[in-house]
Design a protein around this motif. Structure first.
Motif, PDB file in Angstrom:
ATOM      1  N   UNK A  27     -13.174  -5.110   1.612  1.00 13.81           N
ATOM      2  CA  UNK A  27     -13.900  -5.392   2.846  1.00 13.81           C
ATOM      3  C   UNK A  27     -14.354  -4.141   3.562  1.00 13.81           C
ATOM      4  N   UNK A  28     -13.514  -3.114   3.554  1.00  9.68           N
ATOM      5  CA  UNK A  28     -13.894  -1.822   4.147  1.00  9.68           C
ATOM      6  C   UNK A  28     -15.112  -1.258   3.428  1.00  9.68           C
ATOM      7  N   UNK A  29     -15.060  -1.283   2.108  1.00 10.16           N
ATOM      8  CA  UNK A  29     -16.167  -0.726   1.310  1.00 10.16           C
ATOM      9  C   UNK A  29     -17.440  -1.558   1.439  1.00 10.16           C
ATOM     10  N   UNK A  30     -17.289  -2.851   1.682  1.00 14.41           N
ATOM     11  CA  UNK A  30     -18.452  -3.743   1.773  1.00 14.41           C
ATOM     12  C   UNK A  30     -19.063  -3.804   3.172  1.00 14.41           C
ATOM     13  N   UNK A  31     -18.522  -3.032   4.098  1.00 17.36           N
ATOM     14  CA  UNK A  31     -19.143  -2.909   5.407  1.00 17.36           C
ATOM     15  C   UNK A  31     -18.791  -3.985   6.419  1.00 17.36           C
ATOM     16  N   UNK A  32     -17.666  -4.680   6.230  1.00 15.92           N
ATOM     17  CA  UNK A  32     -17.245  -5.641   7.254  1.00 15.92           C
ATOM     18  C   UNK A  32     -16.873  -4.907   8.541  1.00 15.92           C
ATOM     19  N   UNK A  33     -17.202  -5.497   9.664  1.00 19.00           N
ATOM     20  CA  UNK A  33     -16.954  -4.832  10.947  1.00 19.00           C
ATOM     21  C   UNK A  33     -15.639  -5.254  11.593  1.00 19.00           C
ATOM     22  N   UNK A  34     -15.050  -6.343  11.128  1.00 16.88           N
ATOM     23  CA  UNK A  34     -13.706  -6.773  11.518  1.00 16.88           C
ATOM     24  C   UNK A  34     -13.048  -7.375  10.278  1.00 16.88           C
ATOM     25  N   UNK A  35     -11.776  -7.062  10.081  1.00 18.17           N
ATOM     26  CA  UNK A  35     -11.019  -7.687   8.993  1.00 18.17           C
ATOM     27  C   UNK A  35      -9.798  -8.357   9.607  1.00 18.17           C
ATOM     28  N   UNK A  36      -9.641  -9.633   9.297  1.00 16.20           N
ATOM     29  CA  UNK A  36      -8.652 -10.482   9.969  1.00 16.20           C
ATOM     30  C   UNK A  36      -7.566 -10.889   8.984  1.00 16.20           C
ATOM     31  N   UNK A  37      -6.308 -10.777   9.427  1.00 15.47           N
ATOM     32  CA  UNK A  37      -5.173 -11.275   8.662  1.00 15.47           C
ATOM     33  C   UNK A  37      -4.766 -12.626   9.208  1.00 15.47           C
ATOM     34  N   UNK A  95     -11.395  -2.618  13.185  1.00 19.86           N
ATOM     35  CA  UNK A  95     -10.253  -3.252  13.845  1.00 19.86           C
ATOM     36  C   UNK A  95      -9.654  -4.389  13.033  1.00 19.86           C
ATOM     37  N   UNK A  96      -8.355  -4.538  13.208  1.00 21.27           N
ATOM     38  CA  UNK A  96      -7.611  -5.644  12.612  1.00 21.27           C
ATOM     39  C   UNK A  96      -7.545  -6.804  13.596  1.00 21.27           C
ATOM     40  N   UNK A 154      -2.210  -8.644  -2.796  1.00 26.00           N
ATOM     41  CA  UNK A 154      -3.625  -8.971  -2.948  1.00 26.00           C
ATOM     42  C   UNK A 154      -4.392  -8.795  -1.643  1.00 26.00           C
ATOM     43  N   UNK A 155      -3.720  -9.047  -0.500  1.00 30.71           N
ATOM     44  CA  UNK A 155      -4.398  -8.892   0.794  1.00 30.71           C
ATOM     45  C   UNK A 155      -4.844  -7.450   1.011  1.00 30.71           C
ATOM     46  N   UNK A 156      -4.056  -6.491   0.542  1.00 30.17           N
ATOM     47  CA  UNK A 156      -4.439  -5.080   0.668  1.00 30.17           C
ATOM     48  C   UNK A 156      -5.695  -4.799  -0.145  1.00 30.17           C
ATOM     49  N   UNK A 216       0.858  -6.925   7.548  1.00 28.88           N
ATOM     50  CA  UNK A 216       1.210  -5.629   6.970  1.00 28.88           C
ATOM     51  C   UNK A 216       0.258  -5.272   5.830  1.00 28.88           C
ATOM     52  N   UNK A 217       0.045  -6.195   4.912  1.00 31.10           N
ATOM     53  CA  UNK A 217      -0.794  -5.904   3.745  1.00 31.10           C
ATOM     54  C   UNK A 217      -2.227  -5.567   4.145  1.00 31.10           C
ATOM     55  N   UNK A 218      -2.791  -6.329   5.066  1.00 27.46           N
ATOM     56  CA  UNK A 218      -4.164  -6.059   5.506  1.00 27.46           C
ATOM     57  C   UNK A 218      -4.231  -4.728   6.254  1.00 27.46           C
ATOM     58  N   UNK A 219      -3.257  -4.482   7.120  1.00 25.69           N
ATOM     59  CA  UNK A 219      -3.257  -3.261   7.931  1.00 25.69           C
ATOM     60  C   UNK A 219      -3.186  -2.002   7.075  1.00 25.69           C
ATOM     61  N   UNK A 220      -2.516  -2.071   5.950  1.00 20.27           N
ATOM     62  CA  UNK A 220      -2.421  -0.896   5.063  1.00 20.27           C
ATOM     63  C   UNK A 220      -3.793  -0.335   4.716  1.00 20.27           C
TER      64      UNK A 220
END
Length: 297
Positions: A55-65, A85-86, A47-49, A73-77
């Motif tokens: 989040x990428x499609x919605x224009x977030x400028x940072x995504x945090x795991x 940036x992660x 689900x994190x992926x 791993x799931x977020x980084x994929x």
């Protein structure tokens, strides 16, 4: 890129369950800044992926795991090959990648890094086309990862308990390396670690000196450790395990391992079933990660 729109993806099951209230901490850290944040919790494996992709499609400028190496791993994929940036808030049992990168284990300090610290490009790799960013493995550690995932208890103590229980049951195996290497094939191997960073977690360094941005992986094949050689366990924490006679260690950017029978394997601590052919390939400088300044990685 300004870090004003932050998505935090958290895994409630990571680690020992004693994590602080992320929403309260994030509100405190981001108060009086231009940053806004959204906190989303994962509901199931994978689900994190999905959340990170949204989040990428919605224009977030940072995504945090916010979780352990499996959540990272799931977020980084979803972030590989993007400019986003992660960020990492370590909340797992071992937090191997976060420890290698020098990210504070304190959640409030890790949140502050997300606003202030630089981002750098790091390598990722695949094992049988499964994405990995930290340390993956074939054999005994994959077997233990499978058993650990089936347990309801988390934490280092339970992991160690399972490892000790399974130690006598797991049989060594031979490994054929393709293309061939000067020292030949590997005989009576207990496990093979494929390391992008230096450690599994909890400062157990299976690949001391490993760089995460040199386009190379460290392969460390370890034979069965006799009970009288418990110095091998200490060497993981001391940082000289690759110098031990029971280890065969080398660097590579791509190779295939063939095992004599199907054995369990894992990627970043998450079990992936069994196989007898393992294709390994580096994806150089493919992921941006926020890292504390001055850290040598």
């Amino acid at each position: 890129m300004l870090r004003h729109k932050i998505l935090i993806i958290a895994n409630r099951r990571s680690g020992t369950g004693a994590a602080a209230d992320l929403e309260t901490l994030a509100t405190r850290v981001f108060h009086n800044t231009d940053a806004t944040f959204t906190l989303s919790y994962t509901q199931a494996p994978g689900h994190a992926t999905d959340l990170a992709g949204e989040g990428v499609r919605d224009g977030y400028t940072v995504i945090v795991a916010a979780g352990g190496d499996g959540t990272v791993n799931e977020v980084a994929r979803a972030l590989v090959g993007t400019a986003i940036p992660l960020g990492i808030i370590p909340r797992g049992s071992g937090n191997g990648l976060a420890r290698h990168l020098g990210i504070p284990l304190n959640a409030e300090k890790a949140l502050a890094c997300i606003l202030e610290a630089p981002a750098m490009q790091i390598d990722t790799f695949t094992l049988n086309d499964k994405f990995s960013v930290n340390v993956s493995g074939i054999g005994f550690d994959g077997h233990v990862a499978m058993r650990f995932s089936q347990s309801r208890r988390r934490g280092l103590y339970n992991y160690a308990r399972i490892a000790l229980t399974e130690y006598r049951r797991f049989a060594p195996f031979d490994v054929h390396i393709e293309p061939s290497v000067p020292f030949g094939d590997l005989r009576r191997v207990f496990f093979v670690a494929i390391a992008n960073s230096s450690q599994y977690g909890n400062n157990a360094r299976i690949a001391p000196g490993c760089s995460i941005c040199d386009g190379k992986l460290t392969i460390n094949a370890v034979r069965r450790i006799p009970m009288y050689r418990m110095d091998m366990v200490w060497s993981l924490f001391k940082g000289d395990v690759t110098k031990k006679s029971l280890c065969t260690s080398f660097n590579t950017s791509e190779l295939t391992l063939h095992t004599e029978r199907k054995v369990a394997y894992h990627v970043d601590g998450e079990p992936c079933g069994t196989a007898d052919r393992f294709a390994i390939r580096v994806n150089p400088l493919s992921l941006r990660v926020i890292v504390p300044p001055g850290r040598v990685v």
